[in-house]
Design a protein around this motif. Sequence first.
Motif, PDB file in Angstrom:
ATOM      1  N   TYR A   1       0.840  -1.185   0.000  1.00  0.00           N
ATOM      2  CA  TYR A   1       0.000   0.000   0.000  1.00  0.00           C
ATOM      3  C   TYR A   1       0.882   1.243   0.000  1.00  0.00           C
ATOM      4  CZ  TYR A   1      -3.911  -3.010   1.242  1.00  0.00           C
ATOM      5  OH  TYR A   1      -4.878  -3.966   1.245  1.00  0.00           O
ATOM      6  N   GLY A   2       0.655   2.118  -0.941  1.00  0.00           N
ATOM      7  CA  GLY A   2       1.443   3.342  -1.030  1.00  0.00           C
ATOM      8  C   GLY A   2       0.760   4.506  -0.346  1.00  0.00           C
ATOM      9  N   ILE A   3       1.507   5.599  -0.204  1.00  0.00           N
ATOM     10  CA  ILE A   3       0.965   6.806   0.423  1.00  0.00           C
ATOM     11  C   ILE A   3       0.794   7.935  -0.586  1.00  0.00           C
ATOM     12  CG2 ILE A   3       1.914   6.265   2.693  1.00  0.00           C
ATOM     13  CD1 ILE A   3       4.202   8.226   2.063  1.00  0.00           C
ATOM     14  N   SER A   4       1.253   7.737  -1.818  1.00  0.00           N
ATOM     15  CA  SER A   4       1.115   8.769  -2.843  1.00  0.00           C
ATOM     16  C   SER A   4      -0.343   8.877  -3.263  1.00  0.00           C
ATOM     17  CB  SER A   4       1.972   8.437  -4.062  1.00  0.00           C
ATOM     18  OG  SER A   4       1.503   7.263  -4.698  1.00  0.00           O
ATOM     19  N   SER A   5      -0.706  10.004  -3.860  1.00  0.00           N
ATOM     20  CA  SER A   5      -2.095  10.188  -4.296  1.00  0.00           C
ATOM     21  C   SER A   5      -2.467   9.162  -5.359  1.00  0.00           C
ATOM     22  CB  SER A   5      -2.290  11.611  -4.837  1.00  0.00           C
ATOM     23  OG  SER A   5      -1.379  11.875  -5.898  1.00  0.00           O
ATOM     24  N   ALA A   6      -1.505   8.814  -6.227  1.00  0.00           N
ATOM     25  CA  ALA A   6      -1.765   7.807  -7.272  1.00  0.00           C
ATOM     26  C   ALA A   6      -2.050   6.452  -6.655  1.00  0.00           C
ATOM     27  CB  ALA A   6      -0.574   7.724  -8.229  1.00  0.00           C
ATOM     28  N   SER A   7      -1.307   6.087  -5.609  1.00  0.00           N
ATOM     29  CA  SER A   7      -1.511   4.800  -4.943  1.00  0.00           C
ATOM     30  C   SER A   7      -2.840   4.773  -4.189  1.00  0.00           C
ATOM     31  CB  SER A   7      -0.366   4.519  -3.970  1.00  0.00           C
ATOM     32  OG  SER A   7       0.846   4.336  -4.651  1.00  0.00           O
ATOM     33  N   LYS A   8      -3.167   5.867  -3.529  1.00  0.00           N
ATOM     34  CA  LYS A   8      -4.424   5.922  -2.789  1.00  0.00           C
ATOM     35  C   LYS A   8      -5.626   5.784  -3.726  1.00  0.00           C
ATOM     36  CE  LYS A   8      -2.781   8.685   1.119  1.00  0.00           C
ATOM     37  NZ  LYS A   8      -2.844   9.997   1.804  1.00  0.00           N
ATOM     38  N   GLU A   9      -5.542   6.438  -4.882  1.00  0.00           N
ATOM     39  CA  GLU A   9      -6.637   6.334  -5.854  1.00  0.00           C
ATOM     40  C   GLU A   9      -6.760   4.900  -6.365  1.00  0.00           C
ATOM     41  OE1 GLU A   9      -8.045   8.226 -10.164  1.00  0.00           O
ATOM     42  OE2 GLU A   9      -6.330   9.073  -9.089  1.00  0.00           O
ATOM     43  N   LEU A  10      -5.617   4.253  -6.637  1.00  0.00           N
ATOM     44  CA  LEU A  10      -5.633   2.859  -7.095  1.00  0.00           C
ATOM     45  C   LEU A  10      -6.260   1.959  -6.036  1.00  0.00           C
ATOM     46  CD1 LEU A  10      -4.790   0.579  -9.041  1.00  0.00           C
ATOM     47  CD2 LEU A  10      -2.566   0.559  -7.883  1.00  0.00           C
TER      48      LEU A  10
END
Length: 468
Positions: free
Chosen positions: A154-163
């Motif tokens: 799980y990422g913390i970037s906006s792209a990861s959160k949207e995914l």
Amino acid sequence: MRSILIIDDEIHTCTLLRKILMKEGFDVDITMSGSTALKMVKEKHYQVVFCDYRLKDKEKDGATLSHEIHLLSPQTAIIIMTGYPDVRIAIQFIKNGAYDYVTKPLHAEQVILLANKAFLYIANVHGNDTTPYSAPSVTSVNAQGKLSETGHVYGISSASKELNQQISLIAPTNYSVIICGETGTGKESVARLIHSRSKRSDKPFVALDCGSLSNELAASELFGHEKGSFTGAINTKIGAFQEANGGTLFLDEVANLSYSIQVALLRVLQERMVRPVGSNIETPVDIRLIVASNENLSHAIIQGKFREDLFYRLNEFTLTVPPLRKRLEDLPLFIETFVKETENDLQRKSGPLSPELLEYFNTYSWPGNIRELKNLIRRACLLTPADSTIDLQILPQDMTDAHKPVHKKVIVLKQADNDLKSIAQQAEHEKIMKVLREVKFNKTKAARLMNIDRKTLYNKLQLLEIKV
């Protein structure tokens, strides 16, 4: 105490959920009124709220209520309950602040898992005092507390959160999914995560790489074959569709399937029946299909490489996995996870990464994406002595060369400025360099964009003395 509020206009739903969650040690309150729910949220902090979408409240329906609760308590994880799953509505809920959604009828294990995941999410994102929970599918937790679930970090970037939000939306449904993304972005990891969160999670997950399958082999791998049906078929084989029966079938690089196999695949999806090669007997199959491609399928349709009717049959939902260069905020999470995995493999402690190496990672374009990073970390940990600092010197030459300035041939117009040959060479040089930069110096893609073959491109690079 971990507090939960249940909002549903059906009393038996409220009491059932309360009974299930209280057995797990949660502090649970219930209400059948939206207006009352708002008053309760103002008076008491609820970390998680289960809210019915079709709330029959004259003043507050589920959509309005969940939005107002989010405005009152942004740190509360709101889970929408609905008996009418619609991905478009669910996406709108997520945009309005909901954490997740669940479809009715509700199952005890599903509710408990979702509640625990919500509390873990709150602990990770907001730092609330909650007890972390490890779901059965979680394989490891890195230093920042971000889960690596079925190989997915799980990422913390906006792209990861949207995914991750989109994965949460589509996973509980039975929709077919197309996963798009560059090579090495982790498309299979996303497919496995979707399966692990679906109602088919206790059934098989079968992955098949279509990238290198011949026409005959593809039919056998997908649909199976009977003994003696073709040369080399010395035994009866069960195909991927039957292996995945009841579960999820993941087809990677689906655009590489031949046209005839695409026709057969479309028929199986429509009829839900499989006929092995060399057999006259059809077998019913129940699978969820997830496909992936690093090629734009819409472009493949235009080029006549992919059937349009198959595309629309598959395209019930599309996910795009962002490349690593667009989610550099996640680099520390990936690095930490891959270092720990490698330490487990090598059975020894690795040293820290030097500031220079970390700075280099943040400026590198990562054409191989997460797979390239993972392989690099494994190599670095192997070649660096235990507890020693991992430095720039460990990088492979092809990676350091990618950061060096590209040597360009400066074309000197020895004759007059109207020397057409020299002018043409210079224009060709500039065009080739422009395309190479656009595709991150991937020569195969560059040749395809310029409508020439790789050999012609290599000849031009040599002629113009372009070293990449």
